[in-house]
Enzyme design. Sequence first.
Site, mmCIF file in Angstrom:
data_model
loop_
_atom_site.group_PDB
_atom_site.id
_atom_site.type_symbol
_atom_site.label_atom_id
_atom_site.label_comp_id
_atom_site.label_asym_id
_atom_site.label_seq_id
_atom_site.Cartn_x
_atom_site.Cartn_y
_atom_site.Cartn_z
ATOM 1 N N SER A 262 0.830 -1.201 0.000
ATOM 2 C CA SER A 262 0.000 0.000 0.000
ATOM 3 C C SER A 262 0.861 1.246 0.000
ATOM 4 C CB SER A 262 -0.910 0.028 1.239
ATOM 5 O OG SER A 262 -1.798 -1.061 1.258
ATOM 6 N N SER A 300 -3.100 -4.010 -3.230
ATOM 7 C CA SER A 300 -2.478 -2.748 -2.835
ATOM 8 C C SER A 300 -3.552 -1.742 -2.444
ATOM 9 C CB SER A 300 -1.643 -2.173 -3.988
ATOM 10 O OG SER A 300 -0.983 -0.991 -3.590
ATOM 11 N N ASP A 302 -4.061 2.061 -2.337
ATOM 12 C CA ASP A 302 -3.442 3.279 -2.866
ATOM 13 C C ASP A 302 -4.366 4.462 -2.560
ATOM 14 O OD1 ASP A 302 -1.362 1.660 -4.172
ATOM 15 O OD2 ASP A 302 -2.996 1.039 -5.475
#
Length: 382
Positions: A262, A300, A302
């Site tokens: 992340s 992830s 983001d």
Amino acid sequence: MRYGVKAAVLAAVLMANSAQAAERPSARDLGVAPGVFAPGPANAITDVAGVKVGQVTRIEGADVRTGVTAILPHGGNLFQDKVPAGVAVANGFGKLTGTTQILELGEIETPIVLTNTLSVWRAADALVTWTLGQPGNEQVRSVNVVVGETNDGYLNNIRKRAITAEDVLEALRSAKPGPVEQGAVGAGTGTMAFDWKGGVGSSSRVLPAALGGYTVGVLVQSNYGGTLAVDGDPVGRRSGRYYLHEHAPAPGGAPPSVADGSIMIVIATDAPLSDRNLERLAKRSFAGLARTGSAFTNGSGDYAIAFSTADQVRRTPARRRATSTTADIPNDQLSPLFVAVADATEEAIYNSLLKARTIESRDLDGKPVRGEALDPGPIRRR
């Protein structure tokens, strides 16, 4: 261990860590300066007047490698003098508390705290304590705290949940303007990026007077992957460390690369922007993230959150009761700010990698693990 001795040992460790970070180069030390606008004096998010950053780093025993980073939009009572804000999400595999109210009302009323994934709720509780304890908040019964995270579980025994409420409160109390410590510190102590050691990074851009003279500052907590590129130089590809290289030619026989992870991107500006345009500004930070080679994978998180410190758009008690509108920058003047935030995000990420030192630890099975610092030597000056 007695408290005084423990405190002395911790202070010595932190001083050593700071010294090591100071020896590591920044992107600009290597001649890497993305974009056309100049940075502010500290080249950090704190170049936006009023913004403060505080950090607590926890490096203890064989496997505690974590911390807290707190960003204060101004030094006053944020609950009473809220600031407009916007949130953007490129991939939502993460825990950013308080987002629904930000999206609904377009404002934040607490500092922004960054930490590790399993410490979000403890940090949130501490942030409630901080807010309720501010003079003027004696009648407050609801608080929308903002806490972001990345998962530092590779280098940090995240299951220990070592972060305490006092760590969060200390990060808030110690927040200050000026230079921001970067690398393996605070919330970036145990993070990884592109299979190298990640961390906290910051950068800023100042628009020329003809474009308003506004400042945009960015702070990142990098913990993601892909194929690292630095100012267009395919560093990851040349080193054999890149996502999916086991399915494509790669030199050196490197182990499979992990791209899940992340990044938290926190953006401050003194430009008087509406919450709608702050959301647009937050979205443009992902252009800078993409330039670094992010894969934006399924695993992830983001996230970008942007706020404005400009007095004329601050949500004071009087303005929240008024019927008049506030003056903010029109849409046609936003493009230079979009350029500035993309460039500052890109450089902040480079700084998070370049300033980070090697960190050694133990995994959950007690086996040695290592977050290797990015070697700046092979980075090509362009």
